[in-house]
Each structure stands twice: as structure tokens, then as C-alpha cells.
Design a protein around this motif. Structure first.
Motif, mmCIF file in Angstrom:
data_model
loop_
_atom_site.group_PDB
_atom_site.id
_atom_site.type_symbol
_atom_site.label_atom_id
_atom_site.label_comp_id
_atom_site.label_asym_id
_atom_site.label_seq_id
_atom_site.Cartn_x
_atom_site.Cartn_y
_atom_site.Cartn_z
ATOM 1 N N SER A 7 0.837 -1.192 0.000
ATOM 2 C CA SER A 7 0.000 0.000 0.000
ATOM 3 C C SER A 7 0.875 1.246 0.000
ATOM 4 O O SER A 7 1.833 1.330 0.754
ATOM 5 N N ARG A 8 0.560 2.173 -0.825
ATOM 6 C CA ARG A 8 1.283 3.451 -0.894
ATOM 7 C C ARG A 8 0.392 4.552 -0.349
ATOM 8 O O ARG A 8 -0.821 4.398 -0.242
ATOM 9 N N GLY A 9 0.982 5.667 -0.024
ATOM 10 C CA GLY A 9 0.205 6.819 0.385
ATOM 11 C C GLY A 9 -0.357 6.725 1.792
ATOM 12 O O GLY A 9 -1.401 7.299 2.078
ATOM 13 N N GLU A 44 9.352 1.588 2.609
ATOM 14 C CA GLU A 44 8.870 2.750 1.854
ATOM 15 C C GLU A 44 9.690 3.013 0.604
ATOM 16 O O GLU A 44 9.165 3.490 -0.392
#
Length: 96
Positions: A7-9, A44
Motif C-alpha cells: 500500500s502506498r500513500g 517505503e
């Protein structure tokens, strides 16, 4: 074994040793301890071999290499996988 962020953001808020993470893709909010947050943050920049994630997590926590119990590390990464925040990849990534 290679780990990668699924998952990003993510939206982070921390208070001392408690980390609140909002996951926009699922509209869920998670509460993590320092160890779990360090694991997630180590990914990240991109995928990393599991032993590299463990080393980076130990460094972020300020403990000696091998200072994070393997059982605790595996439990935290499996929980992050269940939450859809990381993925295990069976294939090696070039340069890992």
C-alpha cells in the motif's frame, strides 16, 4: 524471501511509541508499536529481502543486529501482510 509495501500513500501520526497509520486504499486506521512501524517504514523505498528489513528495523530501534527476536519479527510481518500493508514475494529481486 522478499518483502514489499502493498500500500502506498499511508498517512502517519506518531505519539512517542504509538503509531497511527491511515490506509486510504482500505479506509482503515491501524495502531502500531514502534517495531511494527519501523518494519513498515523500512519498505517505503521499495522491496527488500526479509533479512534486510530485519536489519533496518533493528537499526531504527537502536538495538544490536540480532536483537529483535525472529519470532517477533515474523509475527509482525505476518500481521502486516494480513492487513494488506505488505506482501511476501518468493522471488529474489536483482541486487538483493
Amino acid at each position: 524471501m522478499v518483502l514489499m509495501a502493498a500500500s502506498r500513500g499511508l498517512v502517519w501520526q506518531d505519539w512517542d511509541d504509538v503509531y497511527i497509520v491511515y490506509q486510504p486504499s482500505s479506509a482503515e486506521t491501524h495502531v502500531f508499536n514502534e517495531t511494527t512501524a519501523a518494519i513498515l517504514r523500512s519498505l517505503e523505498a521499495g522491496p527488500l529481502a526479509a533479512d534486510g528489513v530485519k536489519r533496518e528495523t533493528e537499526a531504527a530501534l537502536g538495538v544490536a543486529q540480532g536483537g529483535l527476536a525472529t519470532d517477533d519479527f515474523v509475527f509482525a510481518t505476518r500481521r502486516l501482510e494480513e492487513l494488506g500493508l505488505i506482501e511476501y514475494l518468493d522471488e529474489a529481486i536483482g541486487g538483493q
